[in-house]
Scaffold this motif. Sequence first.
Motif, short mmCIF file in Angstrom:
data_model
loop_
_atom_site.label_atom_id
_atom_site.label_comp_id
_atom_site.label_asym_id
_atom_site.label_seq_id
_atom_site.Cartn_x
_atom_site.Cartn_y
_atom_site.Cartn_z
N GLU A 99 0.83 -1.22 0.00
CA GLU A 99 0.00 0.00 0.00
C GLU A 99 0.86 1.26 0.00
O GLU A 99 0.56 2.23 -0.71
CB GLU A 99 -0.92 -0.01 1.22
CG GLU A 99 -2.05 -1.00 1.12
CD GLU A 99 -2.91 -0.99 2.39
OE1 GLU A 99 -2.98 0.04 3.06
OE2 GLU A 99 -3.48 -2.05 2.67
N GLU A 100 1.94 1.25 0.76
CA GLU A 100 2.85 2.41 0.79
C GLU A 100 3.50 2.62 -0.58
O GLU A 100 3.63 3.76 -1.04
CB GLU A 100 3.91 2.23 1.87
CG GLU A 100 3.37 2.32 3.28
CD GLU A 100 2.81 3.69 3.60
OE1 GLU A 100 3.36 4.72 3.14
OE2 GLU A 100 1.78 3.73 4.29
N LEU A 101 3.91 1.51 -1.21
CA LEU A 101 4.52 1.64 -2.55
C LEU A 101 3.51 2.17 -3.56
O LEU A 101 3.86 2.96 -4.44
CB LEU A 101 5.08 0.30 -2.99
CG LEU A 101 6.32 -0.18 -2.25
CD1 LEU A 101 6.69 -1.60 -2.67
CD2 LEU A 101 7.50 0.76 -2.52
N ARG A 102 2.26 1.76 -3.46
CA ARG A 102 1.22 2.25 -4.38
C ARG A 102 0.96 3.72 -4.17
O ARG A 102 0.69 4.46 -5.14
CB ARG A 102 -0.05 1.46 -4.21
CG ARG A 102 0.00 0.08 -4.81
CD ARG A 102 -1.31 -0.66 -4.68
NE ARG A 102 -1.20 -1.99 -5.25
CZ ARG A 102 -2.03 -2.96 -5.00
NH1 ARG A 102 -3.05 -2.77 -4.18
NH2 ARG A 102 -1.87 -4.13 -5.57
N LYS A 103 1.02 4.17 -2.93
CA LYS A 103 0.83 5.60 -2.65
C LYS A 103 1.95 6.45 -3.26
O LYS A 103 1.69 7.54 -3.74
CB LYS A 103 0.76 5.83 -1.14
CG LYS A 103 -0.51 5.35 -0.49
CD LYS A 103 -0.48 5.61 1.00
CE LYS A 103 -1.68 5.00 1.70
NZ LYS A 103 -1.60 5.18 3.15
N LYS A 104 3.16 5.94 -3.24
CA LYS A 104 4.30 6.67 -3.76
C LYS A 104 4.32 6.68 -5.29
O LYS A 104 4.89 7.58 -5.90
CB LYS A 104 5.60 6.09 -3.24
CG LYS A 104 5.81 6.33 -1.77
CD LYS A 104 7.11 5.77 -1.29
CE LYS A 104 7.26 6.00 0.20
NZ LYS A 104 8.51 5.44 0.73
N ALA A 105 3.72 5.69 -5.90
CA ALA A 105 3.78 5.59 -7.35
C ALA A 105 2.80 6.47 -8.05
O ALA A 105 2.00 7.17 -7.71
CB ALA A 105 3.54 4.16 -7.78
#
Length: 126
Positions: A120-126
């Motif tokens: 979820e954190e990686l998706r937010k950053k992308a």
Amino acid sequence: MLKGFRDFLMRGNVVDLAVAVIIGGAFGQVVNSLVADVLTPLIGALGGAPDFSALKLGPIALGKFINAVLNFVVVAAAIYFLVVVPMRQVERRLKKEAQAAPPPPPEPPEEVRLLREILEELRKKA
């Protein structure tokens, strides 16, 4: 020695057994009253007096034995039809309800939850 006795008395199954005996005695009084005060007079009203105690076969008090057998049969029938059958119906109903409701999914392991949070954190950053 007293500690061992105390531990024996405080074990769960001893207390459960004591409660079961007390409840069983009280329930026995209820069933005996049902048979003596309700069912036996009904049987007497339908088929005459249900007392065979005067019946003797020579010196053998056969009537008392017949009364005991009939009392046993009436008590057994009362317990079966007024307790066992309704309890089975309740159990079936509860079992059907338990089967109808799907169990909640099991909680995922800690690693899976951490991986999901990272995703979820990686998706937010992308």
